[in-house]
Design a protein around this motif. Structure first.
Motif, PDB file in Angstrom:
ATOM      1  N   TYR A 133      -1.634-100.412  27.104  1.00 15.92           N
ATOM      2  CA  TYR A 133      -2.705-100.140  26.126  1.00 15.92           C
ATOM      3  C   TYR A 133      -3.762 -99.267  26.752  1.00 15.92           C
ATOM      4  CZ  TYR A 133      -1.384-103.948  22.945  1.00 15.92           C
ATOM      5  OH  TYR A 133      -0.751-104.764  22.060  1.00 15.92           O
TER       6      TYR A 133
ATOM      7  N   LEU B 100      -7.911 -98.360  26.174  1.00 11.93           N
ATOM      8  CA  LEU B 100      -9.004 -99.074  25.506  1.00 11.93           C
ATOM      9  C   LEU B 100      -9.037 -98.671  24.028  1.00 11.93           C
ATOM     10  CD1 LEU B 100     -11.202-101.064  26.202  1.00 11.93           C
ATOM     11  CD2 LEU B 100     -12.769 -99.179  26.590  1.00 11.93           C
ATOM     12  N   LYS B 101      -8.790 -97.370  23.771  1.00 14.17           N
ATOM     13  CA  LYS B 101      -8.878 -96.854  22.388  1.00 14.17           C
ATOM     14  C   LYS B 101      -7.893 -97.574  21.482  1.00 14.17           C
ATOM     15  CE  LYS B 101      -8.947 -92.320  20.019  1.00 14.17           C
ATOM     16  NZ  LYS B 101      -9.201 -93.106  18.808  1.00 14.17           N
TER      17      LYS B 101
ATOM     18  N   TRP C 244      -8.939-101.123  20.941  1.00  9.98           N
ATOM     19  CA  TRP C 244     -10.194-101.466  20.313  1.00  9.98           C
ATOM     20  C   TRP C 244     -10.071-101.865  18.819  1.00  9.98           C
ATOM     21  CZ3 TRP C 244     -14.301-103.841  21.066  1.00  9.98           C
ATOM     22  CH2 TRP C 244     -15.377-103.735  20.163  1.00  9.98           C
TER      23      TRP C 244
ATOM     24  N   HIS D 111      -9.355-105.435  18.418  1.00  6.83           N
ATOM     25  CA  HIS D 111     -10.459-106.340  18.753  1.00  6.83           C
ATOM     26  C   HIS D 111     -11.547-106.303  17.700  1.00  6.83           C
ATOM     27  CE1 HIS D 111      -8.216-106.738  22.390  1.00  6.83           C
ATOM     28  NE2 HIS D 111      -8.899-107.854  22.572  1.00  6.83           N
ATOM     29  N   ALA D 112     -11.718-105.147  17.038  1.00  9.19           N
ATOM     30  CA  ALA D 112     -12.661-105.097  15.913  1.00  9.19           C
ATOM     31  C   ALA D 112     -12.129-105.978  14.783  1.00  9.19           C
ATOM     32  CB  ALA D 112     -12.815-103.646  15.442  1.00  9.19           C
TER      33      ALA D 112
ATOM     34  N   HIS E 153     -12.817-109.572  15.585  1.00  4.86           N
ATOM     35  CA  HIS E 153     -14.240-109.883  15.387  1.00  4.86           C
ATOM     36  C   HIS E 153     -14.506-110.157  13.906  1.00  4.86           C
ATOM     37  CE1 HIS E 153     -18.546-109.846  16.091  1.00  4.86           C
ATOM     38  NE2 HIS E 153     -18.653-109.035  15.046  1.00  4.86           N
TER      39      HIS E 153
ATOM     40  N   LYS F 183     -14.786-110.134  23.280  1.00  4.79           N
ATOM     41  CA  LYS F 183     -15.539-109.077  23.961  1.00  4.79           C
ATOM     42  C   LYS F 183     -14.960-108.788  25.345  1.00  4.79           C
ATOM     43  CE  LYS F 183     -19.975-109.064  21.621  1.00  4.79           C
ATOM     44  NZ  LYS F 183     -20.452-110.384  21.055  1.00  4.79           N
TER      45      LYS F 183
ATOM     46  N   PHE G 136     -11.823-108.928  26.003  1.00  5.42           N
ATOM     47  CA  PHE G 136     -10.419-108.559  25.771  1.00  5.42           C
ATOM     48  C   PHE G 136      -9.466-109.645  26.268  1.00  5.42           C
ATOM     49  CE2 PHE G 136     -11.062-104.413  24.069  1.00  5.42           C
ATOM     50  CZ  PHE G 136     -12.238-103.945  24.649  1.00  5.42           C
TER      51      PHE G 136
END
Ligand SMILES: CCOC(=O)c1ccc2c(c1)NC(=O)[C@@H](C)N2
Length: 116
Positions: free
Chosen positions: A1, A3-4, A7, A10-11, A14, A59, A61
């Motif tokens: 993976y 980060l992009k 992400w 993970h959004a 949330h 947050k 990960f």
């Protein structure tokens, strides 16, 4: 993976967490049980879990799947049903959160599948 690519997932987690927080109308799942207030809590509950802890894990990960996130949700509920006896407000709130949170997670799982 990268980060992009990670992400957006993970959004998504949330957003699911915010929906679970909105179901916690009694605000009893929102933060760790205060073991100074509930001194025998640690005797019965070996792995405490709460919604704030889950947010900090997002947050950092620490969830790489919706199943891992759901495992912590189920841990939070089973702790509540194990520690509190059936006639208590806490136990009843646990049943309610299990049912309403379960619906949130089922919808999230379906939405995630639709993305794949
Ligand atoms: C200020 C005292 O707070 C509590 O006694 C208390 C506060 C929150 C709690 C809890 C107890 N027990 C529980 O099982 C989880 C679900 N939540």
């Amino acid at each position: 993976y990268t980060l992009k690519s990670l992400w957006p997932f993970h959004a998504f987690l949330h957003t699911v967490l915010q929906q679970l927080i909105s179901k916690d109308t009694g605000q009893i799942f929102i933060e760790p049980v205060d073991q100074n207030e509930v001194p025998d809590y640690g005797d019965i509950v070996k792995h405490p879990m709460d919604l704030q802890t889950m947010e900090s894990k997002i947050k950092k990960f620490e969830y790489d799947s919706l199943e891992a996130f759901e495992t912590d949700f189920n841990l939070m509920i089973s702790n509540c049903l194990a520690y509190n006896s059936k006639e208590t407000i806490f136990y009843k709130a646990g049943i309610k959160m299990r049912d309403q949170g379960g619906t949130v997670l089922r919808t999230a799982k379906r939405d995630l599948k639709a993305l794949e």
